[in-house]
Design an enzyme around this catalytic site. Structure first.
Site, PDB file in Angstrom:
ATOM      1  CB  SER A   1      -0.890   0.022   1.246  1.00 48.34           C
ATOM      2  OG  SER A   1      -1.610   1.246   1.339  1.00 48.34           O
TER       3      SER A   1
ATOM      4  CE1 TYR B   1      -4.491  -2.395   5.168  1.00 48.06           C
ATOM      5  CE2 TYR B   1      -3.503  -0.303   4.544  1.00 48.06           C
ATOM      6  CZ  TYR B   1      -4.147  -1.484   4.200  1.00 48.06           C
ATOM      7  OH  TYR B   1      -4.418  -1.736   2.876  1.00 48.06           O
TER       8      TYR B   1
END
Length: 251
Positions: free
Chosen positions: A138, A151
C-alpha cells in the site's frame, strides 16, 4: 497450466485480480475467510469456463494455508503465481489501541504474507517452477493517516519482505515483487449482498493526476504485469493515479 493462487481473493481488489487472471488464461485458486463471497465468485468463474477452486482460509494459520495449498495442487496444479492480497485495517486512536488489535492486523497482513510465500515457494522450488510472488502492499507504507499504525506497519513490512524474499528466492528463479495501491474503490467489487454503487466528488477525482479514483482492475493489471515480467524482481510498483506525487496546498 498457469495457476494463480490469490489470498483475500473473494472481494474487492482480490476479486478484481481473480477475474483478470482468469480472463488471461489462468486457473484460479481463491483463499478467503468469507464463505458466501468465495462461493459466489467461484460460481462466476465457473460460468466463464475458468478452472477455479475456493477454500475458506485464515492466512495467519499455517495449517489452514497448508490445507488450501494441498487443495489447489490437487484440483488445479501447483501455483505458478502467488498473489498475497489478504489484509484488513483496524482504525483506533493510537493512545488507546489494544495490543491484540495491532497483533491481529500484523498476523493477517504481514505474517500471512510470509506463511503463504514460504509454503508456496517450497512447492515451486521442489517442482522446479520458476514462478512469481506478487505482494499487495500500500502507499500507506510511505504515507499515513492518523490511527492506522497496525495497517501502516504491516504494509511497510510487506515492502521490506518483498525485496528480502526476492534475494532469498533468486537462486530458485522465483521472482518476488509488490504492488502499492493508492485509493482504490472496492465497494462495487464486493460480493452481491454487500455491493453498492460508489459516488466520487470532483475533488475526489482531482486528487489524482489521472482524474479518477482507482479500481480493482487497475491493481489486477499491475499484478499480471509483475507475474509475467521475467526481468523484474525485488521491486515495489506504486499504482495510485499519481496521488502520492501530487503536491496539494490548502486554499
Amino acid at each position: 497450466m498457469k495457476v494463480v493462487a490469490i489470498t483475500g481473493g473473494a472481494q474487492g481488489i482480490g476479486r478484481g485480480i481473480a477475474l483478470h487472471f482468469a480472463a488471461h488464461g489462468y486457473a484460479v485458486s481463491l483463499a478467503d475467510p468469507a464463505a458466501d463471497a468465495g462461493e459466489e465468485l467461484l460460481g462466476i468463474l465457473n460460468e466463464q469456463r475458468a478452472k477455479a477452486s475456493f477454500a475458506v482460509t485464515n492466512v495467519a494459520d499455517p495449517a489452514a494455508v497448508e490445507a488450501w495449498l494441498a487443495q489447489t495442487i490437487r484440483d488445479l496444479g501447483c501455483p505458478t503465481v502467488l498473489v498475497n492480497n489478504a489484509g484488513f485495517m483496524i482504525r483506533k486512536p493510537f493512545l488507546d489501541l489494544p495490543l491484540e488489535d495491532f497483533d491481529a492486523v500484523i498476523a493477517t497482513n504481514l505474517r500471512g504474507t510470509f506463511i503463504c510465500s514460504q509454503l508456496v515457494a517450497r512447492e515451486m522450488a521442489r517442482r522446479e517452477i520458476h514462478g512469481a510472488i506478487v505482494n499487495v502492499a500500500s502507499t500507506r507504507a510511505f504515507m499515513s493517516e492518523p490511527d492506522t499504525e497496525g495497517y501502516t506497519a504491516s504494509k511497510g513490512g510487506i515492502v521490506a519482505l518483498t525485496h528480502g524474499m526476492a534475494m532469498s528466492l533468486a537462486s530458485q528463479r522465483i521472482r518476488v515483487n509488490s504492488v502499492s495501491p493508492g485509493w482504490i474503490e472496492t465497494r462495487d467489487w464486493q460480493y452481491s449482498a454487500r455491493a453498492e454503487q460508489p459516488r466520487h466528488s470532483k475533488a475526489d477525482r482531482e486528487q489524482h493526476a489521472v482524474g479518477r479514483v482507482g479500481t480493482p482492475e487497475d491493481i489486477a493489471e499491475a499484478c499480471l504485469y509483475l507475474a509475467e515480467a521475467g526481468f523484474v524482481t525485488g521491486q515495489n510498483l506504486i499504482v495510485d493515479g499519481g496521488m502520492s506525487v501530487k503536491m496539494i496546498y490548502a486554499e
